[in-house]
Design a protein around this motif. Structure first.
Motif, PDB file in Angstrom:
ATOM      1  N   SER A 158       0.825  -1.214   0.000  1.00 58.71           N
ATOM      2  CA  SER A 158       0.000   0.000   0.000  1.00 58.71           C
ATOM      3  C   SER A 158       0.858   1.263   0.000  1.00 58.71           C
ATOM      4  N   LYS A 159       2.117   1.154   0.443  1.00 55.57           N
ATOM      5  CA  LYS A 159       3.060   2.284   0.415  1.00 55.57           C
ATOM      6  C   LYS A 159       4.064   2.139  -0.730  1.00 55.57           C
ATOM      7  N   PHE A 191       8.584   3.761   9.084  1.00 61.36           N
ATOM      8  CA  PHE A 191       9.583   4.809   8.909  1.00 61.36           C
ATOM      9  C   PHE A 191      10.243   4.808   7.529  1.00 61.36           C
ATOM     10  N   THR A 192       9.725   3.989   6.610  1.00 62.49           N
ATOM     11  CA  THR A 192      10.238   3.967   5.246  1.00 62.49           C
ATOM     12  C   THR A 192       9.260   4.709   4.344  1.00 62.49           C
ATOM     13  N   PRO A 193       9.759   5.692   3.592  1.00 61.77           N
ATOM     14  CA  PRO A 193       8.850   6.429   2.701  1.00 61.77           C
ATOM     15  C   PRO A 193       8.377   5.563   1.537  1.00 61.77           C
ATOM     16  N   ASP A 194       7.350   6.027   0.876  1.00 61.88           N
ATOM     17  CA  ASP A 194       6.824   5.334  -0.303  1.00 61.88           C
ATOM     18  C   ASP A 194       7.954   5.027  -1.282  1.00 61.88           C
ATOM     19  N   VAL A 236      16.267  -7.116  10.098  1.00 64.77           N
ATOM     20  CA  VAL A 236      15.271  -6.314   9.386  1.00 64.77           C
ATOM     21  C   VAL A 236      15.973  -5.038   8.933  1.00 64.77           C
ATOM     22  N   ARG A 237      16.037  -4.877   7.613  1.00 60.55           N
ATOM     23  CA  ARG A 237      16.769  -3.772   6.996  1.00 60.55           C
ATOM     24  C   ARG A 237      15.771  -2.921   6.216  1.00 60.55           C
ATOM     25  N   ASP A 238      15.902  -1.578   6.311  1.00 60.11           N
ATOM     26  CA  ASP A 238      14.994  -0.708   5.556  1.00 60.11           C
ATOM     27  C   ASP A 238      15.745   0.440   4.919  1.00 60.11           C
ATOM     28  N   SER A 239      15.074   1.127   4.015  1.00 57.25           N
ATOM     29  CA  SER A 239      15.649   2.309   3.354  1.00 57.25           C
ATOM     30  C   SER A 239      14.955   3.571   3.860  1.00 57.25           C
ATOM     31  N   GLY A 240      14.580   3.546   5.128  1.00 56.47           N
ATOM     32  CA  GLY A 240      13.792   4.629   5.705  1.00 56.47           C
ATOM     33  C   GLY A 240      14.606   5.803   6.200  1.00 56.47           C
ATOM     34  N   ILE A 241      14.078   6.473   7.211  1.00 61.98           N
ATOM     35  CA  ILE A 241      14.662   7.726   7.689  1.00 61.98           C
ATOM     36  C   ILE A 241      15.893   7.512   8.558  1.00 61.98           C
ATOM     37  N   GLY A 242      16.121   6.286   9.013  1.00 65.92           N
ATOM     38  CA  GLY A 242      17.304   6.000   9.816  1.00 65.92           C
ATOM     39  C   GLY A 242      17.249   6.643  11.194  1.00 65.92           C
ATOM     40  N   VAL A 243      18.381   6.616  11.872  1.00 64.17           N
ATOM     41  CA  VAL A 243      18.495   7.177  13.223  1.00 64.17           C
ATOM     42  C   VAL A 243      19.747   8.044  13.250  1.00 64.17           C
TER      43      VAL A 243
END
Length: 190
Positions: free
Chosen positions: A65-66, A101-104, A123-130
């Motif tokens: 959905s995102k 926390f991962t954008p579209d 669990v790895r993402d391409s989001g906003i990070g820290v």
């Protein structure tokens, strides 16, 4: 009447604050239950690969959905002694955060492997990070990052995930994904 409208607005805001407080109290009770419960309560052999496959299937529609591309790498089975429901809760928190926390058009990957004989859920993402200055604080209760403070939540999810990992003799760790974040639960060397 404008007085009634103002009163309705104030009541709606108050109910919203009460809902948030109730969620925080429930999360704190959950954390206390995990931290102070007997270690061996419902422990039996569980398969981390099967748990992650179920959660992947559950979260994939939300990711779609995102327009987030979700992948699963699993070397089945990865067996440990543990409580399957608690482990689902911990991994669900990590996957849910990654999607939140991962954008579209980003990506989230889940891997379940053994490294040096130890179980690893990553669990790895391409989001906003820290931000680097916040990395030692993210597992503290109620801590909300400066980038994520507008996203709904209690600030207790990672604390609960870390407590569940600890109960299972796993360490919950953070690493930078450039961009995004990597959270992994890694078995402790005996």
């Amino acid at each position: 009447n404008s007085g009634d409208a103002e009163l309705r607005t104030v009541v709606k805001q108050a109910l919203s604050h009460i809902d948030k407080a109730m969620l925080a109290v429930a999360a704190l009770l959950r954390l206390a239950d995990v931290e102070y419960s007997p270690k061996s309560r419902n422990f039996r052999q569980i398969d981390l690969s099967a748990i992650c496959a179920d959660l992947f299937e559950f979260y994939e529609p939300l990711a779609e959905s995102k327009s987030i591309r979700m992948t699963l790498e699993s070397h089945s089975p990865v067996l440990i002694l543990g409580d399957g429901d608690l482990m689902r809760e911990a991994v669900s928190n990590l996957i849910g955060n990654a999607i939140k926390f991962t954008p579209d058009n980003g990506s989230v990957s889940i891997s379940v492997i053994r490294e040096d004989g130890l179980p690893v859920v990553r669990v790895r993402d391409s989001g906003i990070g820290v931000e680097p200055a916040e990395r030692d604080k993210i597992f503290q209760r109620f801590y909300r990052t400066s980038r994520g403070h507008r996203v709904p939540g209690s600030g207790l999810g990672l604390s609960i995930a870390a407590a569940i990992a600890n109960l299972h003799e796993l360490d919950l760790r953070f690493d930078d994904n450039n961009p995004g974040a990597v959270f992994e639960m890694v078995g402790r060397k005996q």
